[in-house]
Motif scaffolding. Structure first.
Motif, PDB file in Angstrom:
ATOM      1  N   LEU A   8      15.575  76.561  11.931  1.00 50.64           N
ATOM      2  CA  LEU A   8      16.801  75.780  11.761  1.00 50.64           C
ATOM      3  C   LEU A   8      17.634  75.789  13.038  1.00 50.64           C
ATOM      4  O   LEU A   8      18.126  74.739  13.508  1.00 50.64           O
ATOM      5  CB  LEU A   8      17.617  76.355  10.596  1.00 50.64           C
ATOM      6  N   GLU A   9      17.782  76.962  13.646  1.00 48.87           N
ATOM      7  CA  GLU A   9      18.563  77.105  14.878  1.00 48.87           C
ATOM      8  C   GLU A   9      17.914  76.315  16.028  1.00 48.87           C
ATOM      9  O   GLU A   9      18.598  75.642  16.803  1.00 48.87           O
ATOM     10  CB  GLU A   9      18.678  78.576  15.276  1.00 48.87           C
ATOM     11  N   ALA A  10      16.592  76.444  16.077  1.00 42.90           N
ATOM     12  CA  ALA A  10      15.884  75.694  17.127  1.00 42.90           C
ATOM     13  C   ALA A  10      16.077  74.190  16.934  1.00 42.90           C
ATOM     14  O   ALA A  10      16.278  73.445  17.903  1.00 42.90           O
ATOM     15  CB  ALA A  10      14.397  76.038  17.100  1.00 42.90           C
ATOM     16  N   SER A  11      16.033  73.767  15.664  1.00 42.68           N
ATOM     17  CA  SER A  11      16.219  72.334  15.376  1.00 42.68           C
ATOM     18  C   SER A  11      17.612  71.880  15.780  1.00 42.68           C
ATOM     19  O   SER A  11      17.794  70.795  16.359  1.00 42.68           O
ATOM     20  CB  SER A  11      16.018  72.053  13.884  1.00 42.68           C
ATOM     21  N   ILE A  12      18.623  72.718  15.459  1.00 46.23           N
ATOM     22  CA  ILE A  12      20.010  72.370  15.841  1.00 46.23           C
ATOM     23  C   ILE A  12      20.099  72.183  17.355  1.00 46.23           C
ATOM     24  O   ILE A  12      20.686  71.223  17.859  1.00 46.23           O
ATOM     25  CB  ILE A  12      20.997  73.456  15.356  1.00 46.23           C
ATOM     26  N   GLY A  13      19.474  73.113  18.104  1.00 48.93           N
ATOM     27  CA  GLY A  13      19.476  73.025  19.567  1.00 48.93           C
ATOM     28  C   GLY A  13      18.818  71.748  20.054  1.00 48.93           C
ATOM     29  O   GLY A  13      19.347  71.040  20.916  1.00 48.93           O
ATOM     30  N   ALA A  14      17.684  71.432  19.460  1.00 52.35           N
ATOM     31  CA  ALA A  14      16.948  70.229  19.880  1.00 52.35           C
ATOM     32  C   ALA A  14      17.749  68.965  19.587  1.00 52.35           C
ATOM     33  O   ALA A  14      17.829  68.057  20.432  1.00 52.35           O
ATOM     34  CB  ALA A  14      15.599  70.185  19.164  1.00 52.35           C
ATOM     35  N   MET A  19      21.083  64.360  21.169  1.00 50.92           N
ATOM     36  CA  MET A  19      22.307  63.568  21.022  1.00 50.92           C
ATOM     37  C   MET A  19      23.000  63.348  22.372  1.00 50.92           C
ATOM     38  O   MET A  19      23.465  62.247  22.679  1.00 50.92           O
ATOM     39  CB  MET A  19      23.279  64.252  20.048  1.00 50.92           C
ATOM     40  N   ILE A  20      23.053  64.430  23.144  1.00 48.85           N
ATOM     41  CA  ILE A  20      23.729  64.313  24.447  1.00 48.85           C
ATOM     42  C   ILE A  20      22.972  63.362  25.365  1.00 48.85           C
ATOM     43  O   ILE A  20      23.569  62.534  26.069  1.00 48.85           O
ATOM     44  CB  ILE A  20      23.868  65.718  25.095  1.00 48.85           C
ATOM     45  N   VAL A  21      21.633  63.476  25.347  1.00 50.41           N
ATOM     46  CA  VAL A  21      20.826  62.595  26.190  1.00 50.41           C
ATOM     47  C   VAL A  21      21.072  61.128  25.808  1.00 50.41           C
ATOM     48  O   VAL A  21      21.296  60.270  26.668  1.00 50.41           O
ATOM     49  CB  VAL A  21      19.326  62.945  26.072  1.00 50.41           C
ATOM     50  N   VAL A  22      21.067  60.850  24.510  1.00 49.45           N
ATOM     51  CA  VAL A  22      21.299  59.482  24.038  1.00 49.45           C
ATOM     52  C   VAL A  22      22.694  59.011  24.438  1.00 49.45           C
ATOM     53  O   VAL A  22      22.893  57.891  24.911  1.00 49.45           O
ATOM     54  CB  VAL A  22      21.111  59.401  22.499  1.00 49.45           C
ATOM     55  N   LEU A  23      23.666  59.904  24.272  1.00 48.44           N
ATOM     56  CA  LEU A  23      25.059  59.567  24.589  1.00 48.44           C
ATOM     57  C   LEU A  23      25.245  59.246  26.076  1.00 48.44           C
ATOM     58  O   LEU A  23      25.911  58.285  26.453  1.00 48.44           O
ATOM     59  CB  LEU A  23      25.963  60.732  24.174  1.00 48.44           C
ATOM     60  N   LEU A  24      24.650  60.084  26.919  1.00 51.74           N
ATOM     61  CA  LEU A  24      24.876  59.943  28.353  1.00 51.74           C
ATOM     62  C   LEU A  24      24.069  58.825  28.981  1.00 51.74           C
ATOM     63  O   LEU A  24      24.525  58.150  29.900  1.00 51.74           O
ATOM     64  CB  LEU A  24      24.544  61.262  29.070  1.00 51.74           C
TER      65      LEU A  24
ATOM     66  N   MET B   1      17.390  85.890  16.189  1.00 52.17           N
ATOM     67  CA  MET B   1      17.797  86.133  17.578  1.00 52.17           C
ATOM     68  C   MET B   1      17.190  85.111  18.534  1.00 52.17           C
ATOM     69  O   MET B   1      17.863  84.557  19.397  1.00 52.17           O
ATOM     70  CB  MET B   1      17.379  87.561  17.982  1.00 52.17           C
ATOM     71  N   LYS B   2      15.887  84.838  18.286  1.00 53.88           N
ATOM     72  CA  LYS B   2      15.215  83.861  19.151  1.00 53.88           C
ATOM     73  C   LYS B   2      15.881  82.489  19.048  1.00 53.88           C
ATOM     74  O   LYS B   2      16.057  81.779  20.035  1.00 53.88           O
ATOM     75  CB  LYS B   2      13.743  83.731  18.753  1.00 53.88           C
ATOM     76  N   GLY B   3      16.260  82.145  17.829  1.00 56.76           N
ATOM     77  CA  GLY B   3      16.915  80.853  17.584  1.00 56.76           C
ATOM     78  C   GLY B   3      18.243  80.767  18.309  1.00 56.76           C
ATOM     79  O   GLY B   3      18.582  79.734  18.898  1.00 56.76           O
ATOM     80  N   GLN B   4      19.012  81.844  18.315  1.00 54.60           N
ATOM     81  CA  GLN B   4      20.316  81.851  18.996  1.00 54.60           C
ATOM     82  C   GLN B   4      20.136  81.661  20.497  1.00 54.60           C
ATOM     83  O   GLN B   4      20.902  80.946  21.152  1.00 54.60           O
ATOM     84  CB  GLN B   4      21.054  83.153  18.702  1.00 54.60           C
ATOM     85  N   ILE B   5      19.092  82.321  21.013  1.00 57.19           N
ATOM     86  CA  ILE B   5      18.807  82.147  22.453  1.00 57.19           C
ATOM     87  C   ILE B   5      18.472  80.671  22.730  1.00 57.19           C
ATOM     88  O   ILE B   5      18.919  80.077  23.702  1.00 57.19           O
ATOM     89  CB  ILE B   5      17.632  83.063  22.891  1.00 57.19           C
ATOM     90  N   PHE B   6      17.734  80.065  21.805  1.00 54.67           N
ATOM     91  CA  PHE B   6      17.362  78.660  21.968  1.00 54.67           C
ATOM     92  C   PHE B   6      18.606  77.773  22.000  1.00 54.67           C
ATOM     93  O   PHE B   6      18.720  76.859  22.829  1.00 54.67           O
ATOM     94  CB  PHE B   6      16.441  78.248  20.815  1.00 54.67           C
ATOM     95  N   ILE B   7      19.568  78.048  21.099  1.00 51.03           N
ATOM     96  CA  ILE B   7      20.819  77.272  21.077  1.00 51.03           C
ATOM     97  C   ILE B   7      21.588  77.454  22.378  1.00 51.03           C
ATOM     98  O   ILE B   7      22.102  76.500  22.972  1.00 51.03           O
ATOM     99  CB  ILE B   7      21.691  77.680  19.870  1.00 51.03           C
TER     100      ILE B   7
END
Lengths: 124, 196
Positions: A8-14, A19-24, B1-7
């Motif tokens: 989930l966290e990785a997805s949020i990051g991606a 979004m930023i790429v599209v915006l800019l 933890m890995k996910g937070q690093i990714f963010i």
């Protein structure tokens, strides 16, 4: 569960990056500079053709600004200055491509040579 | 933890992208008007200068002063645009006509030489024939009509935008070299002489 949260966290990051790429870098239609220049010049020229340019430039610059604003497309912004010397500059937005339409006038009731500089840029 | 690093890495990449975008913005450029735009603006204002003088019933000497005042100003303006301007003129025909020629050269190309002659009728409200061809133009709705004849050796320029309403104007644009030279010689011969 732990794996799910990491995914989930990785997805949020991606999604954030996406979004930023599209915006800019999204396509922004702009008015070609040469066209913008011609529009600016035509506004001055049309006012001159109907006999108002010299009067407004020499006696009523506010009204001149109003007329130019009416004439230019709404996606543009401008600055205008009337000078009695060849040095006729102003400050324009640093991050915009600015076109300069300048127009000589000889006077209204009597000879009074002046230079009208019209800087135009696209707001988008 | 890995996910937070990714963010965290994502946010850093986003910041890097924003900085990249700012640094790659197009530099500010100032596009200048084209040669014909400058030229026609100039020749029209020369016409206007003499118009104003005639309307104010100024003397020939005052007309000369006004032309020179405008010529001096326009010359300085044109220099800032990279053009050289040369103005030669003559007042002749016993007050029935004023002839003015002005040359605007482009330093970069050094080939653009243009001759304009404009003639004013003594009775400014009556359309007349010039060399058998009638060319009528309103200069100012308040001042009535006058006749203006424009000749040019400029090529590949669109005149329609400037003189579109005067279709007969187009017949003057096919001026040949011998005519042009003859007219230049005429003006040079009468350079700054006044017969009023």
């Amino acid at each position: 569960m732990k794996g799910f949260i990491q995914t989930l966290e990785a997805s949020i990051g991606a999604i954030l990056i996406l979004m930023i790429v599209v915006l800019l870098y999204s396509y922004q239609p702009t008015v070609p500079e040469t066209q913008l220049l011609q529009v600016g010049y035509n506004c001055l020229d049309n006012l001159d053709n109907v006999g108002y340019l010299s009067y407004y430039a020499l006696y009523d610059v506010t009204e001149l600004e109003n007329k130019i604003e009416e004439c230019l497309p709404p996606i543009t912004d401008f600055k205008i200055k009337v000078c009695d010397t060849e040095e006729c500059n102003t400050t324009t937005p640093a991050n915009k491509t600015v076109v300069l339409a300048s127009y000589l006038i000889s006077g209204y009731n009597a000879t009074q040579p002046s230079l009208i500089n019209l800087w135009v840029w696209s707001e988008i | 933890m890995k996910g937070q690093i990714f963010i965290l890495v994502s946010i850093m990449i986003v910041i890097a992208l924003i900085l990249l975008r700012i640094s790659t913005r197009a530099p500010v450029e100032q596009y200048q008007m084209t040669f014909p735009d400058n030229y026609f603006n100039l020749q029209r204002e020369f016409v206007h200068t003499i118009d104003l003088s005639l309307i104010n019933k100024e003397s020939a000497l005052d007309i000369k002063d006004n032309v020179e005042e405008f010529a001096d100003f326009s010359r300085r303006v044109m220099i800032t645009k990279g053009y050289t301007e040369k103005v030669i003129y003559s007042f002749n025909y016993n007050g029935t006509k004023v002839v003015i020629g002005n040359f605007l050269g482009d330093d970069l190309k050094d080939i653009n030489i243009t001759l304009i002659t404009a003639s004013w009728s003594k009775s400014q409200l009556v359309p007349e024939l010039l060399d058998g061809k009638s060319v009528l133009r309103t200069f100012d709705p308040f001042f009535g009509w006058y006749i203006v004849k424009v000749e040019s050796n400029l090529k590949n320029f669109s005149y329609a935008g400037y003189f579109g309403e005067y279709e007969t104007m187009t017949q003057y644009f096919d001026i040949n070299l011998s005519n042009r030279d003859m007219m230049i010689n005429d003006i040079l011969t009468n350079n700054k002489t006044i017969t009023w």
